[in-house]
Design a protein around this motif. Structure first.
Motif, PDB file in Angstrom:
ATOM      1  N   LEU A   1       3.826   4.260   7.752  1.00  0.00           N
ATOM      2  CA  LEU A   1       3.542   4.096   6.960  1.00  0.00           C
ATOM      3  C   LEU A   1       4.010   5.463   5.889  1.00  0.00           C
ATOM      4  O   LEU A   1       4.375   4.747   4.656  1.00  0.00           O
ATOM      5  CB  LEU A   1       2.032   3.824   6.087  1.00  0.00           C
ATOM      6  CG  LEU A   1       1.132   4.179   4.816  1.00  0.00           C
ATOM      7  CD1 LEU A   1       2.062   2.628   3.589  1.00  0.00           C
ATOM      8  CD2 LEU A   1       0.250   3.697   4.726  1.00  0.00           C
TER       9      LEU A   1
ATOM     10  N   CYS B   1       7.899   5.331   5.498  1.00  0.00           N
ATOM     11  CA  CYS B   1       7.917   3.870   3.803  1.00  0.00           C
ATOM     12  C   CYS B   1       7.208   5.111   2.931  1.00  0.00           C
ATOM     13  O   CYS B   1       8.631   5.275   2.222  1.00  0.00           O
ATOM     14  CB  CYS B   1       7.054   2.752   3.764  1.00  0.00           C
ATOM     15  SG  CYS B   1       7.618   2.019   6.147  1.00  0.00           S
ATOM     16  N   TYR B   2       6.333   5.622   2.899  1.00  0.00           N
ATOM     17  CA  TYR B   2       5.880   7.298   1.132  1.00  0.00           C
ATOM     18  C   TYR B   2       7.159   7.396   1.240  1.00  0.00           C
ATOM     19  O   TYR B   2       7.126   7.540   0.380  1.00  0.00           O
ATOM     20  CB  TYR B   2       4.624   6.816   2.181  1.00  0.00           C
ATOM     21  CG  TYR B   2       3.684   7.690   1.013  1.00  0.00           C
ATOM     22  CD1 TYR B   2       3.714   6.604  -0.157  1.00  0.00           C
ATOM     23  CD2 TYR B   2       2.978   8.970  -0.007  1.00  0.00           C
ATOM     24  CE1 TYR B   2       2.435   6.779  -1.456  1.00  0.00           C
ATOM     25  CE2 TYR B   2       3.075   9.202  -0.873  1.00  0.00           C
ATOM     26  CZ  TYR B   2       1.925   8.089  -1.164  1.00  0.00           C
ATOM     27  OH  TYR B   2       1.606   8.484  -2.232  1.00  0.00           O
TER      28      TYR B   2
ATOM     29  N   SER C   1      10.064   7.381   2.771  1.00  0.00           N
ATOM     30  CA  SER C   1      11.217   7.525   2.256  1.00  0.00           C
ATOM     31  C   SER C   1      11.652   6.576   0.503  1.00  0.00           C
ATOM     32  O   SER C   1      12.553   6.298  -0.156  1.00  0.00           O
ATOM     33  CB  SER C   1      11.419   6.140   2.866  1.00  0.00           C
ATOM     34  OG  SER C   1      11.935   6.849   4.050  1.00  0.00           O
ATOM     35  N   VAL C   2      10.650   6.761  -0.076  1.00  0.00           N
ATOM     36  CA  VAL C   2      10.537   5.751  -1.578  1.00  0.00           C
ATOM     37  C   VAL C   2      10.595   7.349  -2.752  1.00  0.00           C
ATOM     38  O   VAL C   2      11.463   6.821  -3.749  1.00  0.00           O
ATOM     39  CB  VAL C   2       9.231   5.811  -1.858  1.00  0.00           C
ATOM     40  CG1 VAL C   2       9.474   4.700  -3.309  1.00  0.00           C
ATOM     41  CG2 VAL C   2       9.279   4.370  -0.687  1.00  0.00           C
TER      42      VAL C   2
ATOM     43  N   CYS D   1       6.338   0.281  -5.600  1.00  0.00           N
ATOM     44  CA  CYS D   1       6.434   0.625  -4.495  1.00  0.00           C
ATOM     45  C   CYS D   1       5.599   2.358  -3.928  1.00  0.00           C
ATOM     46  O   CYS D   1       4.772   1.890  -2.654  1.00  0.00           O
ATOM     47  CB  CYS D   1       8.034   1.150  -4.018  1.00  0.00           C
ATOM     48  SG  CYS D   1       8.753  -0.173  -4.032  1.00  0.00           S
TER      49      CYS D   1
ATOM     50  N   LEU E   1       1.858   0.838  -1.979  1.00  0.00           N
ATOM     51  CA  LEU E   1       1.762   2.149  -0.402  1.00  0.00           C
ATOM     52  C   LEU E   1       0.830   2.992  -0.612  1.00  0.00           C
ATOM     53  O   LEU E   1       0.474   3.548   0.683  1.00  0.00           O
ATOM     54  CB  LEU E   1       3.725   3.057  -0.350  1.00  0.00           C
ATOM     55  CG  LEU E   1       4.703   2.447   0.313  1.00  0.00           C
ATOM     56  CD1 LEU E   1       5.718   2.834  -0.067  1.00  0.00           C
ATOM     57  CD2 LEU E   1       4.055   1.666   1.844  1.00  0.00           C
TER      58      LEU E   1
ATOM     59  N   TRP F   1      -2.147  -4.066   4.099  1.00  0.00           N
ATOM     60  CA  TRP F   1      -0.796  -3.732   4.033  1.00  0.00           C
ATOM     61  C   TRP F   1      -0.569  -4.783   2.796  1.00  0.00           C
ATOM     62  O   TRP F   1       0.389  -4.668   1.192  1.00  0.00           O
ATOM     63  CB  TRP F   1       0.246  -3.883   4.772  1.00  0.00           C
ATOM     64  CG  TRP F   1       0.583  -3.210   6.032  1.00  0.00           C
ATOM     65  CD1 TRP F   1       0.186  -3.087   6.788  1.00  0.00           C
ATOM     66  CD2 TRP F   1       1.937  -2.513   5.836  1.00  0.00           C
ATOM     67  NE1 TRP F   1       0.258  -1.771   7.384  1.00  0.00           N
ATOM     68  CE2 TRP F   1       1.706  -1.656   6.799  1.00  0.00           C
ATOM     69  CE3 TRP F   1       2.568  -1.856   4.615  1.00  0.00           C
ATOM     70  CZ2 TRP F   1       2.431  -0.529   7.262  1.00  0.00           C
ATOM     71  CZ3 TRP F   1       3.584  -0.708   4.825  1.00  0.00           C
ATOM     72  CH2 TRP F   1       3.340  -0.395   5.801  1.00  0.00           C
TER      73      TRP F   1
END
Length: 307
Positions: free
Chosen positions: A69, A72-73, A75-76, A103, A107, A149
């Motif tokens: 996570l 991902c977080y 990468s936004v 997003c 997240l 999620w």
């Protein structure tokens, strides 16, 4: 405001660090290193929890998902900021801005839920160790992670739609490095008080309830060594909770009159960049101890090896 003074925006301009152009390449290099470090460190933890049979326990299953996570977080937000620093093209379309915010919110809600699930895992292990294998079986763990999620998606999509349905009063300059709620609401007209961060408050209350019971149980342990060990293995999760919820609460729930662009950027950098960077370090400090305890106690004395 009069209708003719309202502008129908189709794009925004992210100012990010435009006020310090002389630090452009220094910031690009710094955040590039930070981004690589976050992806690599969290990626290593994710792979280790999947490949090492000794870590195929609920606590590390949740930790592996938490590390994924974090990748991902970050990468936004960071890649977009790095691109802006590199190209100096700071425009972002309305749709791209709304997508980025959605997003981040989804997240962020997932992180709140995962931290709550991890607190519940420790509560069961400490307060009901004999029932732990039954309560936290593999199926339940998958359901808890999937719920973490998925649960925030419809609400956060709705909240993003609500925010971008507001009228904007002419300016399209976002004094921030990504499309976050406070700087976007500064551009909006009318009443914005209906915007709330319910997914910050409720999980935090549940975590506090879990840890109040955990601490009460730990204090009843017969030996000082047992209490110290239990507290030490709980401390990393508590520190992560404090870092994330502390910065998020100050960012989103403090009075609107106290908002300033510099403070918003600093706080956002903290919970979107600094926290994901330090989380692997915080958790890895106890890996050897927890793994050794799992081997020695064969996963049955869970009140001393998982909290």
């Amino acid at each position: 405001m009069k209708k003719e003074n309202l502008t129908e925006l189709i794009e925004f301009v992210l100012l990010d660090f435009a006020d310090v152009p002389h630090l452009r390449w220094l910031l690009f290099g710094l955040f590039s290193v930070i981004y690589i470090a976050i992806v690599m460190s969290n990626g290593i933890i994710f792979l280790i929890t999947k490949l090492d049979p000794a870590l195929h326990v609920p606590m590390y299953y949740f930790l592996g998902n938490f590390s994924f996570l974090e990748i991902c977080y970050v990468s936004v937000t960071l890649p977009r900021m790095l691109m802006n620093l590199w190209t100096q093209r700071r425009t972002i379309s309305l749709v791209a801005c709304a997508t980025q915010m959605c997003c981040i919110l989804v997240l962020g809600a997932t992180e709140c839920f995962l931290l709550t699930v991890m607190a519940y895992d420790r509560y069961v292990a400490i307060c009901n160790p004999l029932h732990y294998p039954l309560v936290m079986n593999h199926k339940i763990c998958i359901q808890l992670v999937a719920g973490s999620w998925i649960s925030g998606i419809p609400v956060q999509i709705g909240q993003t739609f609500q925010i971008f349905s507001l009228s904007f009063c002419g300016s399209n300059l976002i004094d921030h490095f990504f499309c976050d709620i406070p700087p976007i609401l500064k551009l909006a007209c009318g009443d914005t008080s209906v915007i709330a961060m319910l997914f910050v408050a409720l999980p935090f209350v549940l975590i506090l309830v879990s840890y109040s019971k955990i601490i009460s149980t730990i204090l009843k342990l017969p030996t000082a060594r047992g209490r110290a060990k239990a507290f030490s293995t709980c401390s990393s999760h508590l520190l992560v909770v404090f870092l994330f919820f502390g910065s998020a609460t100050i960012t989103y729930l403090r009075p609107k009159s106290n908002h300033s662009a510099g403070t918003d950027r600093l706080l956002s950098l903290f919970y979107t960049t600094v926290t994901p960077m330090f989380n692997p370090l915080i958790y890895s400090l106890r890996n050897k101890d927890v793994t050794a305890i799992i081997y020695l106690n064969n996963f049955f004395n869970l009140h001393t090896c998982i909290c």
